[in-house]
Design an enzyme around this catalytic site. Structure first.
Site, PDB file in Angstrom:
ATOM      1  N   GLY A  31      45.994  -2.847 -97.824  1.00 35.96           N
ATOM      2  CA  GLY A  31      47.125  -3.679 -97.832  1.00 35.96           C
ATOM      3  C   GLY A  31      47.775  -3.157 -96.366  1.00 35.96           C
ATOM      4  O   GLY A  31      47.664  -2.252 -95.817  1.00 35.96           O
ATOM      5  N   LEU A  32      48.711  -4.100 -96.015  1.00 33.41           N
ATOM      6  CA  LEU A  32      49.583  -3.792 -94.629  1.00 33.41           C
ATOM      7  C   LEU A  32      50.349  -2.466 -94.942  1.00 33.41           C
ATOM      8  O   LEU A  32      50.602  -1.936 -96.003  1.00 33.41           O
ATOM      9  CB  LEU A  32      50.527  -5.035 -94.623  1.00 33.41           C
ATOM     10  CG  LEU A  32      49.672  -6.337 -94.156  1.00 33.41           C
ATOM     11  CD1 LEU A  32      51.003  -7.379 -94.131  1.00 33.41           C
ATOM     12  CD2 LEU A  32      49.142  -6.178 -92.871  1.00 33.41           C
ATOM     13  N   SER A  33      50.874  -2.118 -93.531  1.00 35.11           N
ATOM     14  CA  SER A  33      51.714  -1.022 -93.619  1.00 35.11           C
ATOM     15  C   SER A  33      53.222  -1.605 -94.466  1.00 35.11           C
ATOM     16  O   SER A  33      53.636  -2.552 -94.133  1.00 35.11           O
ATOM     17  CB  SER A  33      52.050  -0.568 -92.466  1.00 35.11           C
ATOM     18  OG  SER A  33      53.243   0.501 -92.429  1.00 35.11           O
ATOM     19  N   GLY A  34      53.460  -0.810 -95.487  1.00 34.21           N
ATOM     20  CA  GLY A  34      54.873  -1.206 -95.946  1.00 34.21           C
ATOM     21  C   GLY A  34      54.542  -2.099 -97.567  1.00 34.21           C
ATOM     22  O   GLY A  34      55.439  -2.448 -98.116  1.00 34.21           O
ATOM     23  N   SER A  35      53.289  -2.115 -97.605  1.00 27.49           N
ATOM     24  CA  SER A  35      52.995  -3.035 -98.677  1.00 27.49           C
ATOM     25  C   SER A  35      53.043  -2.278 -99.927  1.00 27.49           C
ATOM     26  O   SER A  35      52.941  -2.917-101.113  1.00 27.49           O
ATOM     27  CB  SER A  35      51.602  -3.699 -98.778  1.00 27.49           C
ATOM     28  OG  SER A  35      50.308  -2.641 -98.723  1.00 27.49           O
ATOM     29  N   GLY A  36      53.115  -0.859-100.008  1.00 25.82           N
ATOM     30  CA  GLY A  36      53.429  -0.221-101.272  1.00 25.82           C
ATOM     31  C   GLY A  36      52.257   0.691-101.707  1.00 25.82           C
ATOM     32  O   GLY A  36      52.195   1.216-102.767  1.00 25.82           O
ATOM     33  N   LYS A  37      51.218   0.834-100.796  1.00 25.44           N
ATOM     34  CA  LYS A  37      49.809   1.710-101.216  1.00 25.44           C
ATOM     35  C   LYS A  37      50.213   3.069-101.371  1.00 25.44           C
ATOM     36  O   LYS A  37      50.019   3.333-102.576  1.00 25.44           O
ATOM     37  CB  LYS A  37      49.004   1.831-100.173  1.00 25.44           C
ATOM     38  CG  LYS A  37      48.560   0.510 -99.426  1.00 25.44           C
ATOM     39  CD  LYS A  37      47.678   0.765 -98.340  1.00 25.44           C
ATOM     40  CE  LYS A  37      48.291   1.188 -97.092  1.00 25.44           C
ATOM     41  NZ  LYS A  37      49.200   0.541 -96.401  1.00 25.44           N
ATOM     42  N   SER A  38      50.991   3.727-100.851  1.00 25.37           N
ATOM     43  CA  SER A  38      51.531   5.207-101.117  1.00 25.37           C
ATOM     44  C   SER A  38      52.330   5.109-102.464  1.00 25.37           C
ATOM     45  O   SER A  38      51.987   6.089-103.281  1.00 25.37           O
ATOM     46  CB  SER A  38      52.155   5.822 -99.839  1.00 25.37           C
ATOM     47  OG  SER A  38      51.400   5.994 -98.897  1.00 25.37           O
ATOM     48  N   SER A 105      42.857   0.323 -94.434  1.00 22.96           N
ATOM     49  CA  SER A 105      41.639  -0.203 -94.376  1.00 22.96           C
ATOM     50  C   SER A 105      41.578  -1.666 -93.973  1.00 22.96           C
ATOM     51  O   SER A 105      41.245  -2.409 -94.952  1.00 22.96           O
ATOM     52  CB  SER A 105      40.899   0.116 -95.542  1.00 22.96           C
ATOM     53  OG  SER A 105      41.560  -0.114 -96.697  1.00 22.96           O
TER      54      SER A 105
HETATM   55  N1  LIG Z   1      49.204   1.223 -84.894  1.00 13.68           N
HETATM   56  C1  LIG Z   1      49.280   1.494 -86.244  1.00 13.68           C
HETATM   57  N2  LIG Z   1      48.965   0.310 -86.968  1.00 13.68           N
HETATM   58  C2  LIG Z   1      48.882   0.776 -88.423  1.00 13.68           C
HETATM   59  N3  LIG Z   1      49.466   1.912 -88.744  1.00 13.68           N
HETATM   60  C3  LIG Z   1      50.171   3.024 -88.067  1.00 13.68           C
HETATM   61  C4  LIG Z   1      50.015   2.653 -86.743  1.00 13.68           C
HETATM   62  N4  LIG Z   1      50.355   3.827 -85.825  1.00 13.68           N
HETATM   63  C5  LIG Z   1      51.056   4.665 -87.144  1.00 13.68           C
HETATM   64  N5  LIG Z   1      50.534   4.064 -88.041  1.00 13.68           N
HETATM   65  C6  LIG Z   1      50.740   5.000 -89.336  1.00 13.68           C
HETATM   66  O1  LIG Z   1      49.385   5.244 -89.795  1.00 13.68           O
HETATM   67  C7  LIG Z   1      49.240   4.805 -91.244  1.00 13.68           C
HETATM   68  C8  LIG Z   1      47.969   4.235 -91.392  1.00 13.68           C
HETATM   69  O2  LIG Z   1      46.878   4.817 -91.223  1.00 13.68           O
HETATM   70  P1  LIG Z   1      45.546   4.414 -92.102  1.00 13.68           P
HETATM   71  O3  LIG Z   1      44.743   5.529 -91.987  1.00 13.68           O
HETATM   72  O4  LIG Z   1      45.792   3.838 -93.466  1.00 13.68           O
HETATM   73  O5  LIG Z   1      45.049   3.176 -91.038  1.00 13.68           O
HETATM   74  S1  LIG Z   1      43.627   2.524 -90.875  1.00 13.68           S
HETATM   75  O6  LIG Z   1      43.088   2.388 -92.433  1.00 13.68           O
HETATM   76  O7  LIG Z   1      42.798   3.361 -90.287  1.00 13.68           O
HETATM   77  O8  LIG Z   1      43.857   1.310 -90.751  1.00 13.68           O
HETATM   78  C9  LIG Z   1      50.682   3.907 -91.716  1.00 13.68           C
HETATM   79  O9  LIG Z   1      50.606   4.052 -92.867  1.00 13.68           O
HETATM   80  P2  LIG Z   1      51.073   3.089 -94.016  1.00 13.68           P
HETATM   81  O10 LIG Z   1      52.506   2.638 -93.703  1.00 13.68           O
HETATM   82  O11 LIG Z   1      51.229   4.064 -95.138  1.00 13.68           O
HETATM   83  O12 LIG Z   1      50.208   2.052 -94.178  1.00 13.68           O
HETATM   84  C10 LIG Z   1      51.470   4.209 -90.626  1.00 13.68           C
HETATM   85  O13 LIG Z   1      52.339   4.911 -91.035  1.00 13.68           O
HETATM   86  N1  LIG Z   2      56.769  -3.385-106.255  1.00  8.17           N
HETATM   87  C1  LIG Z   2      56.565  -2.381-105.021  1.00  8.17           C
HETATM   88  N2  LIG Z   2      55.678  -1.673-104.928  1.00  8.17           N
HETATM   89  C2  LIG Z   2      55.591  -0.767-103.887  1.00  8.17           C
HETATM   90  N3  LIG Z   2      56.450  -0.347-103.241  1.00  8.17           N
HETATM   91  C3  LIG Z   2      57.597  -1.183-103.300  1.00  8.17           C
HETATM   92  C4  LIG Z   2      57.812  -2.264-104.268  1.00  8.17           C
HETATM   93  N4  LIG Z   2      58.842  -2.675-103.999  1.00  8.17           N
HETATM   94  C5  LIG Z   2      59.682  -2.106-103.435  1.00  8.17           C
HETATM   95  N5  LIG Z   2      58.881  -0.953-102.580  1.00  8.17           N
HETATM   96  C6  LIG Z   2      59.240  -0.156-101.698  1.00  8.17           C
HETATM   97  O1  LIG Z   2      58.290  -0.701-100.562  1.00  8.17           O
HETATM   98  C7  LIG Z   2      57.982   0.537 -99.606  1.00  8.17           C
HETATM   99  C8  LIG Z   2      56.520   0.790 -99.519  1.00  8.17           C
HETATM  100  O2  LIG Z   2      56.246   1.796 -98.649  1.00  8.17           O
HETATM  101  P1  LIG Z   2      54.991   2.533 -98.880  1.00  8.17           P
HETATM  102  O3  LIG Z   2      54.584   2.861-100.337  1.00  8.17           O
HETATM  103  O4  LIG Z   2      55.005   3.770 -97.750  1.00  8.17           O
HETATM  104  O5  LIG Z   2      53.761   1.623 -98.415  1.00  8.17           O
HETATM  105  P2  LIG Z   2      52.476   1.689 -97.594  1.00  8.17           P
HETATM  106  O6  LIG Z   2      51.898   3.304 -98.019  1.00  8.17           O
HETATM  107  O7  LIG Z   2      51.719   0.723 -97.913  1.00  8.17           O
HETATM  108  O8  LIG Z   2      52.691   1.722 -96.256  1.00  8.17           O
HETATM  109  C9  LIG Z   2      58.759   1.731-100.306  1.00  8.17           C
HETATM  110  O9  LIG Z   2      59.872   2.017 -99.618  1.00  8.17           O
HETATM  111  C10 LIG Z   2      58.710   1.132-101.632  1.00  8.17           C
HETATM  112  O10 LIG Z   2      60.204   1.932-102.428  1.00  8.17           O
END
Ligand SMILES: Nc1ncnc2c1ncn2[C@@H]1O[C@H](COP(=O)(O)OS(=O)(=O)O)[C@@H](OP(=O)(O)O)[C@H]1O
Ligand SMILES: Nc1ncnc2c1ncn2[C@@H]1O[C@H](COP(=O)(O)OP(=O)(O)O)[C@@H](O)[C@H]1O
EC number: 2.7.1.25
Length: 196
Positions: A31-38, A105
């Site tokens: 999922g997108l960055s910020g979608s809640g994967k971690s 991914s």
């Molecule tokens: N350009 C760009 N696009 C997306 N994300 C970025 C970028 N630069 C840095 N980051 C940070 O790196 C995390 C994503 O790394 P991934 O290894 O999951 O990416 S990928 O699967 O290879 O697309 C991603 O983490 P998550 O926010 O947890 O998804 C970001 O924190």
């Molecule tokens: N239902 C939910 N599931 C996951 N994260 C949530 C949810 N509601 C709110 N959040 C917030 O959204 C953010 C998700 O960030 P993160 O887990 O780092 O996402 P990712 O790993 O996809 O980038 C966190 O700040 C988390 O507290």
């Protein structure tokens, strides 16, 4: 591959799984960055650990600090990132562990490639379905703001593609469901399908 011969090992994956009393698998969050994967992968791991399962969490940011620190965010580097992670996750599954992975991914082909590395039931694709505007609003690391200001290039959802999974095993609406309910959906799925 020439001059390299595969060695069968005396202790098999099935032997290790029996000893660990669990069904090893890979729960692949995408999922997108910020979608809640971690967040959800961590909470799921905590719950499984609490129940006595052997688990391991592979997380995007962490793997990029070590094994994959030579890779950036071009399409080519993302493909290589996921290829290496897939091979690494396969080793963990082979070791008998329940693995969670939290990587954007973004490309269907690489997710399918990882699925293909494992036995059919070992791969659970979990689509973290949160709209871009919700992820951008959350912006837990301030990266969307930077991407909008042009300080980061190739940012997923802004100027780099994300291909929505066509047939994920589980879809979780993390934009609307609270964290506990998201984890509950996964636990229900894993119970219903005999993983735990
Ligand atoms: N350009 C760009 N696009 C997306 N994300 C970025 C970028 N630069 C840095 N980051 C940070 O790196 C995390 C994503 O790394 P991934 O290894 O999951 O990416 S990928 O699967 O290879 O697309 C991603 O983490 P998550 O926010 O947890 O998804 C970001 O924190
Ligand atoms: N239902 C939910 N599931 C996951 N994260 C949530 C949810 N509601 C709110 N959040 C917030 O959204 C953010 C998700 O960030 P993160 O887990 O780092 O996402 P990712 O790993 O996809 O980038 C966190 O700040 C988390 O507290």
């Amino acid at each position: 591959m020439s001059n390299i011969v595969w060695h069968d090992q005396a202790v098999t994956k099935a032997d290790r799984a029996r000893l660990a009393k669990q069904k090893p698998c890979l729960v692949w969050f995408t999922g997108l960055s910020g979608s809640g994967k971690s967040t959800i992968a961590n909470a799921l791991e905590q719950e499984l650990h609490r129940r006595g399962f052997h688990t391991y969490l592979l997380d995007g940011d962490n793997v990029r600090h070590g094994l994959n620190k030579d890779l950036g965010f071009t399409d080519e580097d993302r493909v290589e990132n996921i290829r290496r992670i897939g091979e690494m996750a396969k080793l963990f599954v082979d070791a008998g562990v329940i693995v969670m992975s939290a990587f954007i991914s973004p490309f269907a082909a690489e997710r399918d490639m990882v699925r293909g590395l494992l036995d059919t039931e070992e791969f659970i694709e979990v689509y973290m379905n949160a709209p871009l505007d919700v992820c951008e609003e959350r912006d837990p690391k301030g990266l969307y703001q930077k991407a909008r200001r042009g300080e980061i290039q190739n940012f997923t959802g802004i100027d780099s593609a994300y291909e929505i999974p066509r047939k994920p095993d589980v879809t979780i609406d993390t934009g609307t469901l609270p964290v506990e309910a998201c984890v509950g959906r996964l636990i229900d799925y894993m119970e219903a399908n005999g993983y735990i």
